[in-house]
Each structure stands twice: as C-alpha cells, then as structure tokens.
Design a protein around this motif. Sequence first.
Motif, PDB file in Angstrom:
ATOM      1  N   PHE A  80       0.862  -1.186   0.000  1.00 25.68           N
ATOM      2  CA  PHE A  80       0.000   0.000   0.000  1.00 25.68           C
ATOM      3  C   PHE A  80       0.896   1.233   0.000  1.00 25.68           C
ATOM      4  CE2 PHE A  80      -2.410   3.248   2.504  1.00 25.68           C
ATOM      5  CZ  PHE A  80      -3.394   3.494   1.549  1.00 25.68           C
ATOM      6  N   ILE A  81       0.654   2.133  -0.948  1.00 30.20           N
ATOM      7  CA  ILE A  81       1.459   3.351  -1.064  1.00 30.20           C
ATOM      8  C   ILE A  81       0.559   4.559  -0.796  1.00 30.20           C
ATOM      9  CG2 ILE A  81       2.961   4.713  -2.568  1.00 30.20           C
ATOM     10  CD1 ILE A  81       3.363   2.144  -4.252  1.00 30.20           C
ATOM     11  N   PRO A  82       0.629   5.163   0.398  1.00 33.02           N
ATOM     12  CA  PRO A  82      -0.195   6.334   0.717  1.00 33.02           C
ATOM     13  C   PRO A  82       0.213   7.538  -0.123  1.00 33.02           C
ATOM     14  CG  PRO A  82       0.900   5.433   2.684  1.00 33.02           C
ATOM     15  CD  PRO A  82       1.533   4.801   1.500  1.00 33.02           C
ATOM     16  N   ILE A  83      -0.683   8.491  -0.234  1.00 35.50           N
ATOM     17  CA  ILE A  83      -0.443   9.668  -1.080  1.00 35.50           C
ATOM     18  C   ILE A  83       0.770  10.474  -0.622  1.00 35.50           C
ATOM     19  CG2 ILE A  83      -2.034  11.158   0.225  1.00 35.50           C
ATOM     20  CD1 ILE A  83      -2.832  12.385  -2.533  1.00 35.50           C
ATOM     21  N   PHE A  84       1.119  10.383   0.656  1.00 32.64           N
ATOM     22  CA  PHE A  84       2.258  11.155   1.170  1.00 32.64           C
ATOM     23  C   PHE A  84       3.572  10.373   1.142  1.00 32.64           C
ATOM     24  CE2 PHE A  84      -0.528   9.563   4.538  1.00 32.64           C
ATOM     25  CZ  PHE A  84       0.282   8.579   5.102  1.00 32.64           C
ATOM     26  N   ASP A  85       3.545   9.155   0.592  1.00 31.03           N
ATOM     27  CA  ASP A  85       4.746   8.324   0.508  1.00 31.03           C
ATOM     28  C   ASP A  85       5.645   8.793  -0.639  1.00 31.03           C
ATOM     29  OD1 ASP A  85       6.312   5.760  -0.468  1.00 31.03           O
ATOM     30  OD2 ASP A  85       5.566   5.267   1.534  1.00 31.03           O
ATOM     31  N   GLN A  86       6.953   8.624  -0.469  1.00 28.69           N
ATOM     32  CA  GLN A  86       7.914   9.039  -1.506  1.00 28.69           C
ATOM     33  C   GLN A  86       7.729   8.281  -2.814  1.00 28.69           C
ATOM     34  OE1 GLN A  86      11.860   8.687   0.158  1.00 28.69           O
ATOM     35  NE2 GLN A  86      11.825  10.768   0.980  1.00 28.69           N
ATOM     36  N   LEU A 102      -2.406   3.910  -3.217  1.00 29.72           N
ATOM     37  CA  LEU A 102      -2.362   2.950  -4.315  1.00 29.72           C
ATOM     38  C   LEU A 102      -1.980   1.576  -3.773  1.00 29.72           C
ATOM     39  CD1 LEU A 102      -0.289   5.073  -6.877  1.00 29.72           C
ATOM     40  CD2 LEU A 102      -2.739   4.560  -7.056  1.00 29.72           C
ATOM     41  N   PHE A 103      -2.724   0.565  -4.183  1.00 31.48           N
ATOM     42  CA  PHE A 103      -2.334  -0.806  -3.917  1.00 31.48           C
ATOM     43  C   PHE A 103      -1.546  -1.270  -5.141  1.00 31.48           C
ATOM     44  CE2 PHE A 103      -5.930  -0.067  -1.200  1.00 31.48           C
ATOM     45  CZ  PHE A 103      -5.603  -0.737  -0.025  1.00 31.48           C
ATOM     46  N   ALA A 104      -0.409  -1.881  -4.906  1.00 29.72           N
ATOM     47  CA  ALA A 104       0.485  -2.227  -6.015  1.00 29.72           C
ATOM     48  C   ALA A 104       1.028  -3.642  -5.889  1.00 29.72           C
ATOM     49  CB  ALA A 104       1.649  -1.238  -6.063  1.00 29.72           C
ATOM     50  N   ILE A 174      -6.340  -1.125 -12.629  1.00 25.91           N
ATOM     51  CA  ILE A 174      -7.595  -1.854 -12.663  1.00 25.91           C
ATOM     52  C   ILE A 174      -8.679  -1.193 -11.814  1.00 25.91           C
ATOM     53  CG2 ILE A 174      -6.361  -4.010 -13.046  1.00 25.91           C
ATOM     54  CD1 ILE A 174      -7.081  -4.804 -10.129  1.00 25.91           C
ATOM     55  N   ALA A 175      -9.924  -1.503 -12.143  1.00 28.48           N
ATOM     56  CA  ALA A 175     -11.065  -1.147 -11.298  1.00 28.48           C
ATOM     57  C   ALA A 175     -11.264  -2.285 -10.316  1.00 28.48           C
ATOM     58  CB  ALA A 175     -12.308  -0.946 -12.152  1.00 28.48           C
ATOM     59  N   GLY A 176     -11.738  -1.973  -9.116  1.00 28.64           N
ATOM     60  CA  GLY A 176     -11.889  -3.010  -8.107  1.00 28.64           C
ATOM     61  C   GLY A 176     -10.547  -3.415  -7.544  1.00 28.64           C
ATOM     62  N   GLY A 177     -10.570  -4.400  -6.628  1.00 40.61           N
ATOM     63  CA  GLY A 177      -9.350  -4.830  -5.969  1.00 40.61           C
ATOM     64  C   GLY A 177      -8.722  -6.051  -6.607  1.00 40.61           C
ATOM     65  N   PHE A 178      -7.522  -6.389  -6.144  1.00 40.64           N
ATOM     66  CA  PHE A 178      -6.753  -7.493  -6.717  1.00 40.64           C
ATOM     67  C   PHE A 178      -7.436  -8.852  -6.602  1.00 40.64           C
ATOM     68  CE2 PHE A 178      -2.876  -4.778  -5.452  1.00 40.64           C
ATOM     69  CZ  PHE A 178      -2.885  -4.129  -6.675  1.00 40.64           C
ATOM     70  N   ASN A 179      -8.323  -9.005  -5.641  1.00 42.23           N
ATOM     71  CA  ASN A 179      -8.995 -10.296  -5.464  1.00 42.23           C
ATOM     72  C   ASN A 179     -10.162 -10.494  -6.425  1.00 42.23           C
ATOM     73  OD1 ASN A 179      -7.238 -10.699  -3.358  1.00 42.23           O
ATOM     74  ND2 ASN A 179      -8.718 -10.234  -1.752  1.00 42.23           N
ATOM     75  N   HIS A 180     -10.431  -9.465  -7.236  1.00 42.51           N
ATOM     76  CA  HIS A 180     -11.587  -9.534  -8.137  1.00 42.51           C
ATOM     77  C   HIS A 180     -11.219  -9.002  -9.524  1.00 42.51           C
ATOM     78  CE1 HIS A 180     -14.288 -10.531  -4.811  1.00 42.51           C
ATOM     79  NE2 HIS A 180     -13.642  -9.621  -4.111  1.00 42.51           N
ATOM     80  N   GLY A 197       5.848  -6.486 -14.784  1.00 43.52           N
ATOM     81  CA  GLY A 197       5.498  -5.073 -14.832  1.00 43.52           C
ATOM     82  C   GLY A 197       4.888  -4.654 -13.504  1.00 43.52           C
ATOM     83  N   LEU A 198       3.777  -3.921 -13.557  1.00 42.11           N
ATOM     84  CA  LEU A 198       3.162  -3.403 -12.334  1.00 42.11           C
ATOM     85  C   LEU A 198       1.652  -3.331 -12.501  1.00 42.11           C
ATOM     86  CD1 LEU A 198       3.534  -1.966  -9.527  1.00 42.11           C
ATOM     87  CD2 LEU A 198       3.670   0.188 -10.816  1.00 42.11           C
ATOM     88  N   ILE A 199       0.930  -3.765 -11.459  1.00 39.09           N
ATOM     89  CA  ILE A 199      -0.525  -3.630 -11.428  1.00 39.09           C
ATOM     90  C   ILE A 199      -0.888  -2.693 -10.289  1.00 39.09           C
ATOM     91  CG2 ILE A 199      -2.742  -4.812 -11.227  1.00 39.09           C
ATOM     92  CD1 ILE A 199      -1.485  -7.314 -12.233  1.00 39.09           C
ATOM     93  N   LEU A 200      -1.782  -1.761 -10.577  1.00 37.96           N
ATOM     94  CA  LEU A 200      -2.207  -0.761  -9.593  1.00 37.96           C
ATOM     95  C   LEU A 200      -3.717  -0.754  -9.427  1.00 37.96           C
ATOM     96  CD1 LEU A 200      -0.128   2.389 -10.696  1.00 37.96           C
ATOM     97  CD2 LEU A 200       0.396   0.847  -8.790  1.00 37.96           C
ATOM     98  N   SER A 201      -4.160  -0.445  -8.215  1.00 37.95           N
ATOM     99  CA  SER A 201      -5.569  -0.185  -7.945  1.00 37.95           C
ATOM    100  C   SER A 201      -5.657   0.820  -6.806  1.00 37.95           C
ATOM    101  CB  SER A 201      -6.303  -1.469  -7.554  1.00 37.95           C
ATOM    102  OG  SER A 201      -7.644  -1.173  -7.177  1.00 37.95           O
ATOM    103  N   GLU A 202      -6.662   1.669  -6.844  1.00 40.98           N
ATOM    104  CA  GLU A 202      -6.867   2.567  -5.708  1.00 40.98           C
ATOM    105  C   GLU A 202      -7.826   1.950  -4.695  1.00 40.98           C
ATOM    106  OE1 GLU A 202      -9.156   6.265  -6.398  1.00 40.98           O
ATOM    107  OE2 GLU A 202      -9.543   5.506  -8.422  1.00 40.98           O
TER     108      GLU A 202
END
Length: 292
Positions: A80-86, A102-104, A174-180, A197-202
């Motif tokens: 989990f990468i919070p908005i204030f993370d580097q 962001l979940f990554a 992606i829309a939704g979370g990694f489990n779906h 590569g990289l997968i992202l979801s909010e």
Amino acid sequence: MDDTAKNLLKLQYCSGITWKDQYSVIKYNPDLSRLPHMTAGELASITNRSIKQTETLLQQFNSLSDHHLYSSLQNSSAIFIPIFDQQYPESLKRLPQPPWGLFAIGDVSLLSKTNNLAVVGARNGNQYGKEVLQMIVPALVKKNISIVSGLARGIDAFSHEAALEACGKTIAVIAGGFNHFYPKENLKLAQRISKEGLILSEYAPDKKPEKWQFPARNRIVSGLSKGILVVQAAKKSGSLITVSFALEQGIDVFAVPGPITHKLSEGVHSLIGDGAKIVHSADDILSGWRQE
C-alpha cells in the motif's frame, strides 16, 4: 508504516467509504490521529453523513487490525502506497481527485518513470488493432517507454501483451481490488504483468469492481502518462473519457486512423479532426513527443 499510513490503510477497507469522505477527514485532521477516537457525531459533522452511517463506518474502522491488513497484503505480494509516501507519483498528486493511496503488485520502481504512454481503445478491438500495436509498441519500448493501460479486453490487453512480448515494461490500472480481477479472461495476463510489470488499484483487494470505477480509473491511466495513444474507438467510446482526462492534464493525444467503413474508426477520426496527432508508426509518437 507509521500511524497515519495505518489509519489511511484501514479507511480503504471500510465499505461505503468514498473519495469525498476521505478528503473531508484528511482536511479536518491531516495526520488522521483523531480518527480512532472520533465520535459518530464528530465524523458526521465533517462528512455530512448521518449519525447512523458514521456509527457503522467507525465501527468498521475500529474493528480492523492494521497488522492483519498489512500481513494480508504481504502474503499476496502487494503493498500500500499512501499519497504522502515518496513512492507515490507526483503526477497523480496533481489530479483534481488523486487516489488517497495505491495498492500495487510488481515493480513499483516503474512509478518513478515519466516516460510512459497510455494506450486506450475499444473493448471489441479486432485484428487490425492488435496488428497496429504489434507494429508500434516494440519500437517504443526500445526507447524505454512503458505502456500504461487498463487491463480491459481488446485494445488494453493487446497493448499490455505487445509490451511484454517486446520485453518492455507495462503498468495495468484496474477497477476493483486485486482479489476480483475483471475480466477473468485476462487473469493470466494480469499474473504475468505482476511478475514483469506493475498492477495498480486505488481500491482494497476485497473490493469488487463497480461500473463507475472503470471511468474513474482512467484518470490514473492518463495521470501516469506523458501521452495517450487511441487505437480503435467508436464515436461514443469510453476511451474518449480517458482522452478528456488527458486534455485536462495537458498531455499529448495521438490517434491511429482506421478504415472509414468501420465504426471503430469514428471516434479516432473525430479526435484527429479535433487536433490529435495522427500516427502511422512509432516515429510519429517519438517525433511528436512533447519535450520536457
């Protein structure tokens, strides 16, 4: 992970939590230190929700264990990468509604790259669209350009596949979370992207995708990118939503023309008529790329 990040992480797992709810709480209490001790009345006055709604929200929040959530993410190779993370991309902070976190899964170093091209187009993209991307994408990844798209069927999937087959990097939002993961037909592709590569979801991993999340995630696709390439889009295509985000963000719009007899060319040709840069090869993107 500090207490602010832990509290922000827990908020993501509260059902019914909205972007606006989080904005209101963060504006009122930036380090979220008050959140675990808030009364339902206090939260209601901040968010303009009913007492009943805030009671439920606080009950959920306080029942969650940040240690358990963090361990669960680790077990699924996610962070989990919070908005204030580097590690959080500066370009996303400039969005009118930036993701609060962001979940990554995958290579998070790709978030620091600015040489990204978003690719969008029709979910029913055909062989023509696939061949276009197989021709254009390899030359782009040779120039260290990463491909960003939404892991939908059609053009999205074709663009991710073309990048990977050319030994390039790709980011899937992606829309939704990694489990779906949706659509399920792209699950194997998603697994490959998570390794190469990289997968992202909010959204938290347990969140099922909802219709409104698909257009919402497009702001992240364009927000991560220096330019956007449109391949096959009908006149009222959802891809044009991503283009509107791109125009608001001031990034370059490129479009590949198609047969004038095909409906999937109508949206693309309209964009070209409105000033999008016409693309016949990767060189048209590389030469039209806005210099920083």
